[in-house]
Scaffold this motif. Structure first.
Motif, short mmCIF file in Angstrom:
data_model
loop_
_atom_site.label_atom_id
_atom_site.label_comp_id
_atom_site.label_asym_id
_atom_site.label_seq_id
_atom_site.Cartn_x
_atom_site.Cartn_y
_atom_site.Cartn_z
N TYR A 157 -2.96 -8.43 9.30
CA TYR A 157 -2.05 -7.34 8.97
C TYR A 157 -2.25 -6.14 9.89
O TYR A 157 -1.28 -5.49 10.29
CB TYR A 157 -2.24 -6.93 7.51
CG TYR A 157 -2.18 -8.10 6.55
CD1 TYR A 157 -1.08 -8.95 6.52
CD2 TYR A 157 -3.25 -8.36 5.68
CE1 TYR A 157 -1.02 -10.02 5.65
CE2 TYR A 157 -3.19 -9.44 4.80
CZ TYR A 157 -2.09 -10.26 4.79
OH TYR A 157 -2.06 -11.33 3.92
N SER A 158 -3.49 -5.84 10.24
CA SER A 158 -3.74 -4.71 11.15
C SER A 158 -3.13 -4.96 12.53
O SER A 158 -2.62 -4.03 13.17
CB SER A 158 -5.24 -4.47 11.28
OG SER A 158 -5.80 -4.05 10.04
N ASP A 159 -3.18 -6.22 12.97
CA ASP A 159 -2.58 -6.56 14.26
C ASP A 159 -1.07 -6.34 14.23
O ASP A 159 -0.47 -5.96 15.24
CB ASP A 159 -2.89 -8.01 14.63
CG ASP A 159 -4.33 -8.21 15.08
OD1 ASP A 159 -4.90 -7.25 15.64
OD2 ASP A 159 -4.89 -9.29 14.85
N CYS A 189 1.42 -3.28 5.28
CA CYS A 189 0.82 -2.08 4.70
C CYS A 189 0.40 -2.34 3.25
O CYS A 189 -0.69 -1.93 2.82
CB CYS A 189 1.81 -0.91 4.76
SG CYS A 189 2.15 -0.30 6.44
N TYR A 190 1.27 -2.98 2.51
CA TYR A 190 0.98 -3.34 1.12
C TYR A 190 -0.27 -4.21 1.03
O TYR A 190 -1.14 -4.01 0.17
CB TYR A 190 2.20 -4.03 0.52
CG TYR A 190 1.95 -4.84 -0.73
CD1 TYR A 190 1.57 -4.23 -1.92
CD2 TYR A 190 2.11 -6.22 -0.73
CE1 TYR A 190 1.35 -4.97 -3.06
CE2 TYR A 190 1.90 -6.97 -1.87
CZ TYR A 190 1.52 -6.34 -3.03
OH TYR A 190 1.30 -7.09 -4.16
N LEU A 226 2.27 -0.13 -3.21
CA LEU A 226 1.14 0.46 -2.50
C LEU A 226 0.77 1.81 -3.12
O LEU A 226 -0.41 2.14 -3.26
CB LEU A 226 1.48 0.61 -1.01
CG LEU A 226 0.41 1.21 -0.09
CD1 LEU A 226 -0.88 0.42 -0.16
CD2 LEU A 226 0.94 1.27 1.34
N ALA A 227 1.76 2.59 -3.51
CA ALA A 227 1.51 3.88 -4.17
C ALA A 227 0.74 3.68 -5.46
O ALA A 227 -0.19 4.43 -5.78
CB ALA A 227 2.83 4.61 -4.42
N LEU A 228 1.11 2.66 -6.22
CA LEU A 228 0.38 2.35 -7.45
C LEU A 228 -1.07 2.02 -7.15
O LEU A 228 -1.99 2.49 -7.83
CB LEU A 228 1.04 1.18 -8.18
CG LEU A 228 2.33 1.48 -8.93
CD1 LEU A 228 2.92 0.18 -9.49
CD2 LEU A 228 2.08 2.46 -10.06
N ASN A 229 -1.29 1.22 -6.12
CA ASN A 229 -2.66 0.84 -5.76
C ASN A 229 -3.48 2.03 -5.29
O ASN A 229 -4.70 2.04 -5.40
CB ASN A 229 -2.63 -0.22 -4.65
CG ASN A 229 -2.27 -1.59 -5.17
OD1 ASN A 229 -2.33 -1.85 -6.37
ND2 ASN A 229 -1.88 -2.47 -4.27
N GLN A 230 -2.80 3.03 -4.75
CA GLN A 230 -3.48 4.21 -4.22
C GLN A 230 -3.47 5.38 -5.21
O GLN A 230 -3.51 6.55 -4.82
CB GLN A 230 -2.85 4.62 -2.89
CG GLN A 230 -3.07 3.63 -1.77
CD GLN A 230 -4.55 3.41 -1.51
OE1 GLN A 230 -5.32 4.37 -1.39
NE2 GLN A 230 -4.95 2.15 -1.41
N ASN A 231 -3.40 5.03 -6.50
CA ASN A 231 -3.52 6.03 -7.59
C ASN A 231 -2.43 7.09 -7.55
O ASN A 231 -2.67 8.25 -7.91
CB ASN A 231 -4.89 6.73 -7.55
CG ASN A 231 -6.05 5.78 -7.48
OD1 ASN A 231 -5.92 4.60 -7.79
ND2 ASN A 231 -7.20 6.29 -7.08
N SER A 232 -1.25 6.69 -7.09
CA SER A 232 -0.14 7.65 -7.00
C SER A 232 1.10 7.12 -7.72
O SER A 232 2.16 6.92 -7.10
CB SER A 232 0.19 7.93 -5.53
OG SER A 232 -0.91 8.47 -4.85
N PRO A 233 1.00 6.89 -9.04
CA PRO A 233 2.15 6.35 -9.76
C PRO A 233 3.35 7.29 -9.76
O PRO A 233 4.49 6.85 -9.82
CB PRO A 233 1.61 6.14 -11.19
CG PRO A 233 0.43 7.07 -11.29
CD PRO A 233 -0.16 7.12 -9.92
N HIS A 234 3.08 8.60 -9.66
CA HIS A 234 4.19 9.56 -9.61
C HIS A 234 5.01 9.37 -8.34
O HIS A 234 6.24 9.51 -8.36
CB HIS A 234 3.64 10.99 -9.69
CG HIS A 234 2.70 11.35 -8.59
ND1 HIS A 234 1.44 10.78 -8.47
CD2 HIS A 234 2.81 12.22 -7.54
CE1 HIS A 234 0.83 11.28 -7.42
NE2 HIS A 234 1.64 12.15 -6.83
N ILE A 235 4.35 9.02 -7.23
CA ILE A 235 5.08 8.75 -5.99
C ILE A 235 5.86 7.45 -6.12
O ILE A 235 7.00 7.35 -5.64
CB ILE A 235 4.11 8.68 -4.79
CG1 ILE A 235 3.49 10.06 -4.55
CG2 ILE A 235 4.83 8.20 -3.54
CD1 ILE A 235 2.50 10.11 -3.41
#
Length: 377
Positions: A157-159, A189-190, A226-235
């Motif tokens: 994925y990084s590649d 990214c996800y 991805l936002a959910l995984n990064q503790n940003s449910p509001h986003i």
């Protein structure tokens, strides 16, 4: 950290650990021409001493020897892993030859990338893409898609992200944000699921919106997850509101999870019940993945409200009895293959332009979406 969010993250069905277990390519084999490539391989046979002859022709001291289009086409369609060095040398010499020796409109880039995909050689494919001696050889949109799909299948994925950074700096006719490539970028990214990559994805998503490019629903779902995984449910909630059709499996599920993560259980329950009254003739059955329901159940247990718990028990019973809960994960839906096939009337394809416009080999692809997939893309 809020206890509700902490509990949600512990049981998060979109967690990185779950992501690592998913191994698949994003675009179906027909979508990127692999099925046709495999069939074409059966039509080619190497003449006696062909490899030996090509090895001699590619040596530095044989500048008067020519690699013809048919030579290159032949080796690409019969190559095994042990032939890749020879293929590379033939491509370089072919690309170096006088342009006037090339006739017709056959583009080798996509076919070469199918060869690497067929042999599952992502490192070699990536190396050859960056090789300065092959500058311009892989400037077709479909070449980039096939390479990225190969990298995705091998969890590189990084590649993919680094390849996109290089790709968007080129002044190519299809621009910086072709939809078929952006799906692969946001899917990567996800999968990477880091704070840094979340910021990167948000910046790209904003760039697309700022210039009037509305991201595909699948793209927005990736970044919301991805936002959910990064503790940003509001986003995640804000991202979801940009999508016009909220009846998709992914949209409903992500919205439910986001509300639960914020402790707004009573906002999540009406979304669960909405499918019981959603009645559209010939529509795909409105379902929830099993693990989404389990995640809601865990959040309600933590919430500790007896009446809310009773409401959920009733709702879950109705959903089960009427077949609205499916035994698959939300990650399965997010990772579902995009399947393209030929011969379907009035197609809807995100790859159509990529393969119709830049290959010039008479290949035309049209979309055949798997049942239920049309509301994900």
């Amino acid at each position: 950290m809020n206890c509700m969010i902490k509990n949600f993250l512990i049981t998060n069905i979109l967690s990185k650990n779950n992501l690592s277990s998913s191994i698949r390519q994003l675009y179906g084999r027909a979508s990127i021409g692999l099925e046709d490539y495999e069939k074409n391989r059966q039509k080619f046979t190497l003449p006696n001493n062909f490899r030996e002859k090509m090895i001699i022709n590619t040596q530095d001291n044989n500048n008067n020897r020519i690699i013809f289009s048919e030579d290159l086409k032949l080796i690409i369609h019969v190559a095994q892993s042990e032939d890749l060095i020879l293929v590379e040398n033939m491509m370089k010499k072919f690309n170096k030859q006088n342009q006037y020796l090339r006739f017709g409109s056959y583009n080798f880039g996509p076919v070469v990338m199918r060869m690497y995909h067929y042999l599952n050689r992502p490192e070699e494919a990536l190396k050859i893409y960056y090789d300065e001696q092959l500058e311009g050889f892989f400037d077709q949109l479909s070449s980039v898609i096939i390479l990225m799909d190969l990298l995705y299948e091998n969890k590189k994925y990084s590649d993919i992200i680094e390849l996109y950074k290089t790709f968007r700096n080129k002044q190519l006719s299809f621009g910086k944000y072709p939809k078929s490539i952006m799906v692969l970028i946001f899917a990567s990214c996800y999968k990477l699921n880091t704070a840094e990559i979340f910021d990167y994805a948000m910046n790209i998503w904003k760039e697309m919106n700022d210039i009037g490019l509305k991201p595909l629903r699948r793209i927005t779902c990736y970044i919301a997850a991805l936002a959910l995984n990064q503790n940003s449910p509001h986003i995640a909630i804000e991202l979801i509101t940009t999508i016009s059709n909220h009846h998709s499996v992914l949209i409903r599920s992500l919205k439910v999870l986001a509300y639960c993560a914020m402790g707004r259980i009573q906002d999540a329950l009406p979304i669960l019940t909405s499918v019981l009254t959603y009645d559209v003739p010939n529509a795909v059955k409105q379902i929830f993945p099993q693990d989404v329901i389990e995640s809601v159940k865990n959040s309600i247990e933590k919430y500790g409200d007896r009446m809310v718990k009773l409401d959920f028990i009733r709702i879950e019973k109705q959903l089960k009895e009427q077949g609205y809960i499916k035994n698959e994960s939300l990650d399965d839906l997010l990772s579902s293959e995009i399947i393209i096939a030929s011969a379907i009337n009035k197609p809807r394809s995100i790859l159509k332009a990529a393969f119709n416009n830049d290959e010039k080999n008479g290949i035309r692809y049209k979309t055949l979406l798997r049942p239920g997939l049309s509301e994900i893309v």
